[in-house]
Design a protein around this motif. Structure first.
Motif: not given
Length: 144
Positions: A29-30, A32-34, A36-37, A134-135, A138
């Motif tokens: 998850v981290i 994927v989040a990185a 995305f960021a 999306c951000a 979330a």
């Protein structure tokens, strides 16, 4: 492709060493989040560059290798000078999307090294808007 192999090796090593599955899921998850960021920051950066660009009339000249990457880019002529597009060329319908018989409106960057054509403008604008949405979703999801 190499990144997938590296991630697979790390996951197998973690399983062999006895790392719990929940930690591996949390790491995924981290990751994927990185990703995305990073993509959101990149799109926002190009959107800001687009905002400070100047509108010009240009003529499409050719599709060739980009000077900055290994991808193919569209080249436009503005006042006798040729500039590459910032993003790679669309991979379908070249003859319909890029025509030499008409003028295009492009945005020339401030440092005059590249242009934003209509596809780059659409990519930057929609990507930034969707990324912000999306951000925000979330953040609202994790707060409530």
């Amino acid at each position: 492709m190499e990144a997938i192999a590296v991630i697979a090796v790390i996951v197998v090593l973690c399983i062999i060493l006895g790392v719990k599955a929940i930690y591996l899921l949390f790491a995924a998850v981290i990751l994927v989040a990185a990703a995305f960021a990073a993509s959101m920051l990149l799109l926002a950066f190009f959107f800001v560059r687009l905002l400070f660009s100047k509108k010009h009339k240009a003529v499409f000249s050719r599709i060739d290798k980009s000077p900055r990457s290994r991808f193919m880019a569209a080249y436009y002529i503005i006042d006798g000078t040729e500039y590459p597009n910032i993003f790679p060329v669309e991979s379908f319908l070249h003859s319909k999307l890029y025509r030499t018989d008409r003028d295009y409106t492009v945005f020339l960057s401030r440092n005059r090294k590249f242009v934003f054509d209509r596809f780059a403008c659409i990519t930057c604008t929609t990507g930034t808007i969707i990324g912000i949405a999306c951000a925000a979703a979330a953040i609202l999801f994790f707060i409530s």
